[in-house]
Scaffold this active site. Structure first.
Site, mmCIF file in Angstrom:
data_model
loop_
_atom_site.group_PDB
_atom_site.id
_atom_site.type_symbol
_atom_site.label_atom_id
_atom_site.label_comp_id
_atom_site.label_asym_id
_atom_site.label_seq_id
_atom_site.Cartn_x
_atom_site.Cartn_y
_atom_site.Cartn_z
ATOM 1 C CB ALA A 132 -0.890 -0.012 1.235
ATOM 2 C CE LYS A 133 -0.142 5.272 -5.104
ATOM 3 N NZ LYS A 133 -1.365 5.714 -5.696
#
Ligand code: GLU
Length: 318
Positions: free
Chosen positions: A249-250
């Site tokens: 995930a970012k």
């Protein structure tokens, strides 16, 4: 053929995002099509301009280019969502006139209670049980004196099916995803609405994106129909999981392109590695993105999610 990559500038791009970008670019380039870059910053609370700049730099570093985009312009711009608000409002007005929307006054706490109920979980959390759909107009007027509502799309009663270019045939039961929000109470336009308006307005024929969005597709197909727009073809590519099993995930930024670059990886190494783990090539040998165009076939892209091991990462950096 018109394809696109549509990053949200809420964190540095990780190798999962890079993989999606590479595959979408190869799909467009191998078809002799047009490749569009669109910045999805409709969620202004999470998006940051410097991350939009970083995304463009990361993509260029990988060896990707685009024919239309925020920096190069194009006939169907602007290519940044925060500059396209009038188009989203126009679509909302159209849906409103067709009677497809209703005001929802449920509080965050009420929605959180729904989230803990045993409903199916989609990419946007729990399915909304439709509480405000049945409000009488008196009750609605009364509530609107006290509170700004969000706007929900009243989902149809038909199943939604589509053929996915990677995941195969998909069929979602009636109301899958429930009545979803198209505009939040604070005025923010939802991803579901913005992406449909933009893909249609930009003439996108082929959407290739991460499998985390596959359960958004039935919602988007309903919006295409309600707005009288032609839907594109869809292909959802597998997600990547880190060595600890968590989805990349970012926000955990670990396997970001920027970090790989700093650690000394070359774009050819990253591209070669991505091509191999996506199923396009047999071995993770360094290669330039452009060299993969000739051999790209959507049918070769694996449909299995990928768990990245430490050993695989070592190979990426060696
Ligand atoms: N902006 C979305 C994201 O970064 C992708 C939307 C799409 O490809 O439809 O996850």
């Amino acid at each position: 053929m018109r394809g696109r990559f549509a990053p949200t500038p809420s964190g540095p791009m990780h190798i999962g995002n890079a993989s999606t970008a590479l595959l979408a670019w190869l799909q467009a380039r191998s078809a002799g099509g047009t490749f569009i870059l669109r910045m999805e910053d409709v969620d202004t609370t999470r998006s940051r301009p410097e991350l939009a700049e970083l995304a463009l730099a990361d993509l260029r570093w990988l060896g990707l280019d685009w024919d239309e985009g925020p920096d190069v312009g194009g006939r169907r711009g602007p290519y940044t969502q925060s500059e396209r608000m009038a188009l989203y409002e126009e679509a909302l007005a159209k849906l409103e006139r067709a009677g497809s929307l209703y005001a929802c006054f449920c509080s965050k706490a009420e929605l959180a209670a729904v989230a803990s109920a045993p409903h199916g979980l989609g990419s946007e959390g729990a399915v909304y049980p439709g509480t405000c759909r049945a409000l009488t107009s008196e009750r609605r007027s009364e509530l609107s004196l006290r509170k700004r509502p969000s706007l929900r799309y009243a989902a149809g009663s038909q199943p939604v099916s589509f053929e996915d270019g990677v995941a195969g045939p998909q069929c979602f039961p009636p109301g899958a995803g429930g009545d979803f929000i198209v505009k939040r109470a604070d005025g923010m336009i939802s991803y579901q609405l913005a992406v449909v308006v933009d893909d249609a307005a930009m003439g996108v024929t082929d959407v290739l994106r991460g499998a985390d969005l596959i359960d958004s597709t039935p919602r988007q197909l309903q919006l295409y129909e309600a707005l009288g727009l032609r839907a594109p073809r869809f292909a959802h590519v597998p997600l990547m999981f880190g060595p600890d099993g968590s989805r990349l995930a970012k926000r955990n930024g670990g396997l970001s392109l920027a970090a790989l670059r700093t650690a000394g990886a070359s774009p050819e190494q990253v591209v070669g590695w991505l091509a191999a783990v996506s199923g396009l090539t047999d071995k993770p040998e360094p290669v330039r993105a452009a060299e993969l165009i000739g051999q790209f076939r959507l049918g070769r892209v694996t449909s299995k999610d990928l768990r990245i091991t430490d050993e695989m990462l070592q190979r990426l950096l060696s």
